[in-house]
Design a protein around this motif. Structure first.
Motif, mmCIF file in Angstrom:
data_model
loop_
_atom_site.group_PDB
_atom_site.id
_atom_site.type_symbol
_atom_site.label_atom_id
_atom_site.label_comp_id
_atom_site.label_asym_id
_atom_site.label_seq_id
_atom_site.Cartn_x
_atom_site.Cartn_y
_atom_site.Cartn_z
ATOM 1 N N CYS A 21 31.663 44.931 42.516
ATOM 2 C CA CYS A 21 31.285 43.440 41.348
ATOM 3 C C CYS A 21 32.095 41.813 42.649
ATOM 4 O O CYS A 21 31.553 41.145 42.137
ATOM 5 N N LEU A 22 33.077 41.909 43.036
ATOM 6 C CA LEU A 22 34.513 41.856 43.561
ATOM 7 C C LEU A 22 34.857 41.236 45.186
ATOM 8 O O LEU A 22 35.284 41.249 45.318
ATOM 9 N N THR A 23 33.633 42.465 45.315
ATOM 10 C CA THR A 23 33.656 42.165 47.110
ATOM 11 C C THR A 23 32.294 41.793 47.463
ATOM 12 O O THR A 23 31.306 42.537 47.368
ATOM 13 N N ASP A 49 48.774 53.640 35.551
ATOM 14 C CA ASP A 49 48.335 52.627 36.043
ATOM 15 C C ASP A 49 46.477 52.242 36.383
ATOM 16 O O ASP A 49 46.391 51.638 36.551
ATOM 17 N N GLN A 50 46.368 53.373 37.286
ATOM 18 C CA GLN A 50 45.209 53.593 37.357
ATOM 19 C C GLN A 50 43.941 53.062 36.772
ATOM 20 O O GLN A 50 43.122 52.813 36.431
ATOM 21 N N GLU A 70 40.548 53.133 49.249
ATOM 22 C CA GLU A 70 41.050 52.256 48.179
ATOM 23 C C GLU A 70 40.078 52.546 47.325
ATOM 24 O O GLU A 70 38.953 51.910 47.498
ATOM 25 N N PRO A 71 40.238 52.530 46.293
ATOM 26 C CA PRO A 71 39.761 52.630 45.082
ATOM 27 C C PRO A 71 39.294 51.110 44.562
ATOM 28 O O PRO A 71 40.962 49.979 44.643
ATOM 29 N N VAL A 72 38.586 49.962 44.586
ATOM 30 C CA VAL A 72 38.079 48.812 44.601
ATOM 31 C C VAL A 72 36.690 48.138 43.736
ATOM 32 O O VAL A 72 36.413 49.222 42.910
ATOM 33 N N ARG A 73 36.916 46.887 43.559
ATOM 34 C CA ARG A 73 35.468 46.530 42.971
ATOM 35 C C ARG A 73 34.741 45.886 43.278
ATOM 36 O O ARG A 73 34.599 45.785 44.246
ATOM 37 N N GLY A 75 35.286 41.890 37.365
ATOM 38 C CA GLY A 75 36.229 42.804 37.336
ATOM 39 C C GLY A 75 36.858 43.336 36.581
ATOM 40 O O GLY A 75 37.984 43.575 36.715
ATOM 41 N N GLY A 82 42.800 50.195 34.833
ATOM 42 C CA GLY A 82 41.726 49.512 35.694
ATOM 43 C C GLY A 82 40.365 49.856 35.271
ATOM 44 O O GLY A 82 39.459 49.447 35.956
ATOM 45 N N HIS A 83 40.031 50.291 33.903
ATOM 46 C CA HIS A 83 39.537 51.044 33.948
ATOM 47 C C HIS A 83 38.510 50.647 32.378
ATOM 48 O O HIS A 83 39.496 51.206 31.820
ATOM 49 N N SER A 127 37.862 56.084 40.978
ATOM 50 C CA SER A 127 39.773 56.327 41.392
ATOM 51 C C SER A 127 40.548 57.167 40.966
ATOM 52 O O SER A 127 41.118 57.552 42.278
#
Ligand SMILES: Cc1cc2nc3c(=O)[nH]c(=O)nc-3n(C[C@H](O)[C@H](O)[C@H](O)COP(=O)(O)OP(=O)(O)OC[C@H]3O[C@@H](n4cnc5c(N)ncnc54)[C@H](O)[C@@H]3O)c2cc1C
Ligand code: FES
Ligand code: FES
Lengths: 186, 292
Positions: free
Chosen positions: A84-86, A152-153, A79-82, A67, A156-157, A134
């Motif tokens: 690997c965590l889903t 902020d977005q 919506e942008p999501v991971r 993550g 996340g990378h 994203s």
């Protein structure tokens, strides 16, 4: 874009139990890049591995698998999501978009992809699919996101090559195009 | 970096979910947003035999302001949804601000408020905000329901009063007094990291101008959110606006003297104490400005 409509088969029996029954595998229905998909998946299968190994959509990259890096980011119901965590099973009924959904059949890039190219917002490209997803979600918002929201977005990378400046410039190019320059009405 | 095998179930009702959790034969875990649990599965730090996904239970997916003015956030509600909710930012802006410090938007799009509270990382923002706001937890289990106050809920690092066969169905926040200002300040090495030290402050302005009510709660300063009565007393001693700076400084000094934070790879204890003092004074000023 890939021609895959059916996921690659998994060596599992064919009558999969519904999600309301505990099982180590399930039948999954979802939409990926506009195509309806039906697949039998193990409960423990990560969405990132489902996309890459079962649908051959290898544009989604996997860096850290916990993550932190953002390389695996895809859009789930916009919506942008991971990924690997889903868990893949948790995406029953969802609509997914990956980087493969962006350029059209003729290879025509979206404005986000074009801006990344024009602003040299990548070097090795490992992180790029995540950033682009994203950013795609960000530029589809009804209003121009504030500077702080952009930061902020992007936070996340992780990118190990560019130093982020050119990525920022690419986003700003698209935002200026779509919403008019910051502070100006378009 | 792949999870060990497990069974998965996504029940549509709370009684069904509780029935799966009551299985004594095997290790069962609740899955909410997965933003803390899935990393642990991937690293095989957790190896549950059954995961009960509670995000498809309609009654847990609601956020509402109840008749008594309290905010109720169900266990299926994502952090991102709470962060943009106008009723939350109007009545409980400390929550909005705290969520803004959690990781990145991509994490908050999946992570739930209740999941963060149950996970109870001592550096997490929401447990700290929950203690400052006197949150109450609604728990359901095989024996029925019970309500637990935030102060009794958070026990120690990754440990809460929740039993293995219980679910937190919602968390409730009472309406805040008028003229209450808020601030959540934290320091982290990089944007989106867990706080190396952080503080939630609530100040209620008295009619006469001083401080009526004060809440000071630190995160990443110990094994659970830490309320600091010494700092709150210093703030309550402010008699009028002209003495505020002294009161804020006294609160900051109390934090530095009283806190006994850990030393770890993120920061050593002395750095944390110094930062705590500076952050608390900053948070007091900001909260006070917002009491109007
Ligand atoms: C890269 C990254 C950065 C992050 N940064 C931060 C940060 O800065 N600050 C921060 O606070 N958090 C951070 N997080 C964690 C994030 O906030 C998680 O969303 C949160 O800790 C857990 O919520 P969840 O809904 O994802 O729960 P899950 O991961 O699904 O569950 C967490 C635990 O709680 C249990 N559980 C969840 N809900 C319930 C319930 N209703 N009843 C009973 N048990 C339940 C689960 O069984 C599990 O043990 C970060 C995570 C990542 C991956
Ligand atoms: S691979 Fe998913 S965040 Fe790094
Ligand atoms: S371009 Fe190499 S990691 Fe970003």
């Amino acid at each position: 874009m890939t021609d895959t409509t059916e996921a690659r088969p998994d060596p599992l029996p064919s009558a999969a139990p519904p999600l309301s029954e505990p099982s180590s595998w399930h039948e999954l229905h979802l939409t990926v890049n506009g195509r309806p998909i039906r697949a039998q998946v193990e409960s423990r299968l990560l969405l990132s591995d489902f996309l890459r190994a079962r649908l051959s959509l290898t544009g989604t990259h996997v860096g850290c698998e916990h993550g932190v890096c953002g390389a695996c980011t895809v859009l789930v119901d916009g919506e942008p999501v991971r990924s690997c965590l889903t868990l893949a099973v948790a995406c029953e009924g969802a609509s997914l978009r990956t980087v493969e959904s962006l350029a059209d059949e003729e290879g025509q890039l979206t404005d986000v992809q074009r801006a990344f190219h024009e602003q040299h917002a990548m070097q090795c490209g490992f992180c790029t699919a995540g950033f682009v997803m994203s950013c795609t979600a960000m530029v589809e918002a009804p209003e121009r996101p504030a500077e702080d929201e952009v930061a902020d977005q992007l936070s996340g990378h992780l990118c190990r090559c560019t130093g982020y400046r050119n990525i920022r410039a690419a986003v700003e190019q698209v935002l200026d195009d779509r919403y008019g320059k910051a502070g100006e009405e378009k | 970096m792949k999870p060990a095998p497990f069974d998965y179930v996504a029940p549509g009702t709370l009684p069904e979910a509780l029935r799966f959790l009551a299985d004594e034969e095997r290790e069962v875990k609740v899955l909410a947003g997965g933003q803390s649990l899935v990393p642990m599965l991937n690293m095989r730090l957790a190896r549950p035999e059954l995961l009960v996904d509670i995000t498809r239970i309609p009654e847990l997916r609601t956020l509402d302001v109840e008749g008594d003015g309290a905010l109720r956030i169900g266990a299926g509600v994502r952090q991102a949804a709470v962060a943009v909710d106008p009723a939350v930012s109007a009545g409980w802006p400390l929550l909005t601000e705290a969520i803004g410090h959690i990781g990145h938007p991509q994490i908050r799009n999946r992570g739930t408020v209740c999941g963060s509270l149950v996970h109870h990382d001592p550096a997490a923002e929401l447990p700290t905000a929950a203690l400052a706001l006197d949150a109450r937890f609604d728990l359901s289990g095989p024996a029925g329901t019970r309500t637990v106050d935030a102060d009794d809920f958070f026990l120690s690092t990754f440990l809460t009063a929740l039993e293995a066969d219980e679910i937190v169905t919602s968390v409730r926040f009472a309406a805040q007094p008028h003229r209450t200002g808020w601030s959540f300040e934290e320091l982290a090495r990089r944007r989106g990291d867990f706080a190396a030290i952080g503080v939630a402050v609530l100040l209620t302005r008295a009619e006469a101008g001083g401080v009526d009510r004060a809440r000071v709660v630190f995160c990443a300063a110990g094994s659970r959110p830490l309320r600091l009565p010494e700092a709150e007393d210093a703030l309550l001693a402010a008699e009028g606006p002209e003495r505020l700076d002294d009161a804020f400084a006294a609160a900051g000094a109390a934090a530095r003297a009283r806190l006994d934070p850990p030393s770890d790879v993120h920061a050593d204890a002395e750095w944390r104490r110094e930062a705590a003092e500076i952050l608390l004074v900053r948070a007091c000023n900001r909260a006070w400005e917002r009491t109007r």
